[in-house]
Design a protein around this motif. Structure first.
Motif, PDB file in Angstrom:
ATOM      1  N   ILE A 161     -43.163  33.755  -7.098  1.00  7.49           N
ATOM      2  CA  ILE A 161     -42.906  35.063  -7.712  1.00  7.49           C
ATOM      3  C   ILE A 161     -43.189  36.186  -6.724  1.00  7.49           C
ATOM      4  O   ILE A 161     -42.517  37.231  -6.753  1.00  7.49           O
ATOM      5  CB  ILE A 161     -43.717  35.253  -9.008  1.00  7.49           C
ATOM      6  N   PHE A 162     -44.129  35.992  -5.802  1.00  5.49           N
ATOM      7  CA  PHE A 162     -44.370  37.010  -4.783  1.00  5.49           C
ATOM      8  C   PHE A 162     -43.156  37.145  -3.869  1.00  5.49           C
ATOM      9  O   PHE A 162     -42.791  38.247  -3.458  1.00  5.49           O
ATOM     10  CB  PHE A 162     -45.611  36.663  -3.959  1.00  5.49           C
ATOM     11  N   ALA A 163     -42.537  36.016  -3.553  1.00  4.82           N
ATOM     12  CA  ALA A 163     -41.332  36.049  -2.713  1.00  4.82           C
ATOM     13  C   ALA A 163     -40.210  36.803  -3.419  1.00  4.82           C
ATOM     14  O   ALA A 163     -39.515  37.628  -2.806  1.00  4.82           O
ATOM     15  CB  ALA A 163     -40.884  34.630  -2.388  1.00  4.82           C
ATOM     16  N   TRP A 164     -40.045  36.551  -4.716  1.00 13.20           N
ATOM     17  CA  TRP A 164     -39.011  37.243  -5.480  1.00 13.20           C
ATOM     18  C   TRP A 164     -39.300  38.735  -5.580  1.00 13.20           C
ATOM     19  O   TRP A 164     -38.399  39.566  -5.424  1.00 13.20           O
ATOM     20  CB  TRP A 164     -38.893  36.650  -6.880  1.00 13.20           C
ATOM     21  N   MET A 165     -40.549  39.089  -5.859  1.00 11.68           N
ATOM     22  CA  MET A 165     -40.887  40.502  -6.008  1.00 11.68           C
ATOM     23  C   MET A 165     -40.675  41.251  -4.692  1.00 11.68           C
ATOM     24  O   MET A 165     -40.188  42.382  -4.685  1.00 11.68           O
ATOM     25  CB  MET A 165     -42.343  40.651  -6.467  1.00 11.68           C
TER      26      MET A 165
END
Length: 204
Positions: free
Chosen positions: A126-130
């Motif tokens: 999710i950090f990569a997506w954000m």
């Protein structure tokens, strides 16, 4: 509407993150060498679906909510760390056995679910997506949809690529010759990733 340069920059950023070695790519390589291409692809599909789930979550704004909710993110990190440590233990136990690792006898359904669970319990996704979705894209949330779909396909293609490469005859024969060392190496790397995530949760 997002500018083409911004869209390209975000896509390239996600691609770099996707192809870099990490728990998911490492697991894809290990499963491919142990089970072969057909079963490894089931694992890759599970990884891709788990990654896409986080992309949808980020695109509709829930990812930002999760990031700003300390206790929820901490719990997710603890669950993810526990799962990575469990995978590490399985690899180390497999290295201690005389026969091939039990993942080679896992059903396609179990491999798919294992890949899905690995990325669902991976808060780094999710950090990569954000990070990708926040790279200066203008407009409303509808701008995120094509980017999310494209990045989701890039993520899936990455996992398929890892499986395709590591399920070749050369790689599988190398795995059988050095199975114990590979299992130990995978176990140690997954364990290190789990401990790192656990330390991150403690500092949340």
């Amino acid at each position: 509407m997002a500018e083409p340069l911004e869209f390209l920059s975000a896509t390239l950023a996600f691609a770099v993150i996707a192809i870099s070695p990490g728990p998911a790519n490492l697991a894809a390589a290990s499963v491919a060498m142990a089970t072969g291409r057909a079963r490894g692809m089931r694992f890759a599909l599970g990884l891709g679906l788990g990654l896409f789930f986080w992309g949808v979550l980020a695109a509709i704004g829930l990812g930002a909510v999760l990031q700003s909710t300390g206790w929820a993110l901490t719990m997710l990190k603890i669950v993810g760390a526990a799962y990575l440590l469990w995978l590490a233990l399985q690899s180390l136990r497999a290295a201690a056995r005389d026969d091939a690792t039990t993942v080679a006898r896992a059903t396609p359904r179990r491999l798919f679910l294992a890949g899905l669970m690995l990325n669902l319990s991976n808060p780094k996704a999710i950090f990569a997506w954000m990070a990708t979705l926040s790279l200066g894209l203008g407009g409303g949330g509808h701008d995120y949809v094509p980017l999310m779909l494209l990045c989701g396909l890039i993520g899936l293609a990455n996992y398929i690529g890892w499986v395709a490469f590591f399920s070749t005859g050369v790689m599988m024969r190398a795995y059988m010759r050095a199975r114990r060392w590979i299992e130990v190496g995978v176990g140690l790397l997954l364990g290190a990733a789990g401990l790192s995530l656990l330390r991150s949760s403690a500092n949340q």
